[in-house]
Each structure stands twice: as C-alpha cells, then as structure tokens.
Scaffold this active site. Structure first.
Site, PDB file in Angstrom:
ATOM      1  N   ASN A  10       6.767   9.479  11.301  1.00  0.00           N
ATOM      2  CA  ASN A  10       7.728   8.554  10.730  1.00  0.00           C
ATOM      3  C   ASN A  10       9.122   9.136  10.943  1.00  0.00           C
ATOM      4  OD1 ASN A  10       9.455   7.151   8.989  1.00  0.00           O
ATOM      5  ND2 ASN A  10       7.835   6.766   7.513  1.00  0.00           N
ATOM      6  N   SER A  25       5.225  11.623   5.947  1.00  0.00           N
ATOM      7  CA  SER A  25       4.383  10.877   6.865  1.00  0.00           C
ATOM      8  C   SER A  25       4.686  11.332   8.289  1.00  0.00           C
ATOM      9  CB  SER A  25       4.668   9.386   6.700  1.00  0.00           C
ATOM     10  OG  SER A  25       3.917   8.632   7.605  1.00  0.00           O
TER      11      SER A  25
END
Length: 54
Positions: free
Chosen positions: A36, A33
C-alpha cells in the site's frame, strides 16, 4: 473511541481493555499493509518515532 494524538495519527482502542493498555503505554501495535503506497518509508518512520516518544 478514537484518540487524536496529533494531526497525523489517531489511536483507536477497540475495547475497554485496549484503552487501559493504551493509557498504561506499555505496548504498541502498528498495523501496516504491505504494497500500500500510503505506508512508505517516511510514514513508517514517523509512526515508529511517534511510538518511541509515547
């Protein structure tokens, strides 16, 4: 079913077909992600190193 590979990573084949692909070891999909903080350069490097040995 979750497969514990080592203390750091787990493999989660979602279907029976995914499990067969995992067992054959012909493919790998690593989902990250962006943005992140969990997926820093060190973690991605560790995942890639793990995948190469598998």
């Amino acid at each position: 079913m979750t497969i514990t590979v080592d203390a750091s990573f787990e493999v989660l084949p979602f279907t029976r077909t995914c499990r067969h692909i995992w067992e054959d070891g012909d493919h790998v999909l690593i989902g990250v992600s962006p943005g992140n903080s969990y997926f820093g350069a060190e973690r991605i490097g560790s995942l890639a190193g793990w995948a190469v040995t598998r």
